[in-house]
Structure formats: C-alpha cells, structure tokens
Motif scaffolding. Structure first.
Motif, PDB file in Angstrom:
ATOM      1  N   GLN A 156       0.831  -1.196   0.000  1.00  8.63           N
ATOM      2  CA  GLN A 156       0.000   0.000   0.000  1.00  8.63           C
ATOM      3  C   GLN A 156       0.876   1.259   0.000  1.00  8.63           C
ATOM      4  O   GLN A 156       0.614   2.203  -0.742  1.00  8.63           O
ATOM      5  N   ALA A 157       1.904   1.269   0.815  1.00 12.61           N
ATOM      6  CA  ALA A 157       2.803   2.430   0.873  1.00 12.61           C
ATOM      7  C   ALA A 157       3.480   2.664  -0.476  1.00 12.61           C
ATOM      8  O   ALA A 157       3.613   3.809  -0.925  1.00 12.61           O
ATOM      9  N   THR A 158       3.897   1.595  -1.114  1.00 11.41           N
ATOM     10  CA  THR A 158       4.532   1.718  -2.435  1.00 11.41           C
ATOM     11  C   THR A 158       3.545   2.294  -3.448  1.00 11.41           C
ATOM     12  O   THR A 158       3.885   3.173  -4.238  1.00 11.41           O
ATOM     13  N   LEU A 159       2.319   1.793  -3.423  1.00  8.89           N
ATOM     14  CA  LEU A 159       1.298   2.304  -4.340  1.00  8.89           C
ATOM     15  C   LEU A 159       1.004   3.777  -4.072  1.00  8.89           C
ATOM     16  O   LEU A 159       0.852   4.565  -5.005  1.00  8.89           O
ATOM     17  N   LEU A 160       0.924   4.151  -2.805  1.00 12.71           N
ATOM     18  CA  LEU A 160       0.670   5.546  -2.458  1.00 12.71           C
ATOM     19  C   LEU A 160       1.795   6.454  -2.937  1.00 12.71           C
ATOM     20  O   LEU A 160       1.548   7.571  -3.407  1.00 12.71           O
ATOM     21  N   GLU A 161       3.029   5.983  -2.857  1.00 11.40           N
ATOM     22  CA  GLU A 161       4.171   6.764  -3.343  1.00 11.40           C
ATOM     23  C   GLU A 161       4.118   6.947  -4.850  1.00 11.40           C
ATOM     24  O   GLU A 161       4.474   8.003  -5.363  1.00 11.40           O
ATOM     25  N   ARG A 162       3.690   5.934  -5.560  1.00 10.78           N
ATOM     26  CA  ARG A 162       3.663   5.956  -7.023  1.00 10.78           C
ATOM     27  C   ARG A 162       2.448   6.679  -7.591  1.00 10.78           C
ATOM     28  O   ARG A 162       2.465   7.119  -8.742  1.00 10.78           O
ATOM     29  N   SER A 163       1.394   6.787  -6.811  1.00  8.09           N
ATOM     30  CA  SER A 163       0.141   7.343  -7.298  1.00  8.09           C
ATOM     31  C   SER A 163       0.178   8.864  -7.366  1.00  8.09           C
ATOM     32  O   SER A 163       0.691   9.526  -6.459  1.00  8.09           O
ATOM     33  N   PRO A 164      -0.429   9.423  -8.414  1.00  8.89           N
ATOM     34  CA  PRO A 164      -0.646  10.872  -8.401  1.00  8.89           C
ATOM     35  C   PRO A 164      -1.545  11.219  -7.206  1.00  8.89           C
ATOM     36  O   PRO A 164      -2.430  10.434  -6.843  1.00  8.89           O
ATOM     37  N   PRO A 165      -1.324  12.353  -6.580  1.00  3.51           N
ATOM     38  CA  PRO A 165      -2.055  12.713  -5.349  1.00  3.51           C
ATOM     39  C   PRO A 165      -3.571  12.599  -5.463  1.00  3.51           C
ATOM     40  O   PRO A 165      -4.231  12.162  -4.523  1.00  3.51           O
TER      41      PRO A 165
END
Length: 107
Positions: free
Chosen positions: A42-51
């Motif tokens: 989840q943290a990795t996805l949040l880092e990669r996702s546009p805000p």
C-alpha cells in the motif's frame, strides 16, 4: 504455487489462469479502487500514485469484517498448506465485504 492451486481447487476454484502484473501508472486513473494485500505494498502504491488518486488505494482486509485488527494478508509461501487455507479464508471474507460495500453504493 501448487499449494495455492490445490487449496483453491479444494474450494471449487480454478485459479490456474491467474497471473500477477505490475501496476501501471494509468491504473491509478483507470480503476476506482486498487486493493493492496499489505501495508508495504500500500505504501509503495501511495508513493507511485498521483495525489488525486491516492484515496482509491486501500487495504483488502479493510473489507474483511471477521479480520478485525488485521491489516495485512500474510504471505503463505514459506509456510505449509494451512497458510494457503488461511489466506483463502481471508480473501473470501474480504471479497464478501467488498461486494457488500459496492452493493451499498450502487442504487
């Protein structure tokens, strides 16, 4: 993993055609919901996702009402067959909760 195939087959599920893939940048806009199996992913996805799409990223076990206090789906790879059964139990519970949540949102 043959243990996963066997555990799923014991429940009448054929998962032999399923394949994992990397999340693509376009996925954050394309999908209304992206489910992570654990907090690290989840943290990795949040880092990669546009805000503007971060609210779409959730933990799968948020939908598993019987898994109160658990956030991560455990990795059964290094365990025995029982670990795959436990993971399938969690996935089935979460899938039922997710379906109920979707049904509440769709008139």
């Amino acid at each position: 993993d043959p243990r996963a195939l066997r555990a799923a087959a014991d429940r009448g599920l054929d998962i032999s055609g399923l394949r994992a893939r990397q999340v693509e940048t376009a996925d954050f806009q394309r999908f209304d919901l992206i489910l992570a199996m654990d907090r690290v992913n989840q943290a990795t996805l949040l880092e990669r996702s546009p805000p503007q799409y971060r609210s779409r990223i959730r933990l799968l076990l948020e939908f598993a009402t019987a898994a109160v206090g658990r956030e991560d789906v455990p990795d059964p790879y290094y365990g025995g067959a029982k670990g795959f059964e436990e993971v399938l139990d969690l996935l089935e519970e979460a899938a039922a909760g997710l379906l109920a949540a979707v049904r509440r949102q769709v008139p």
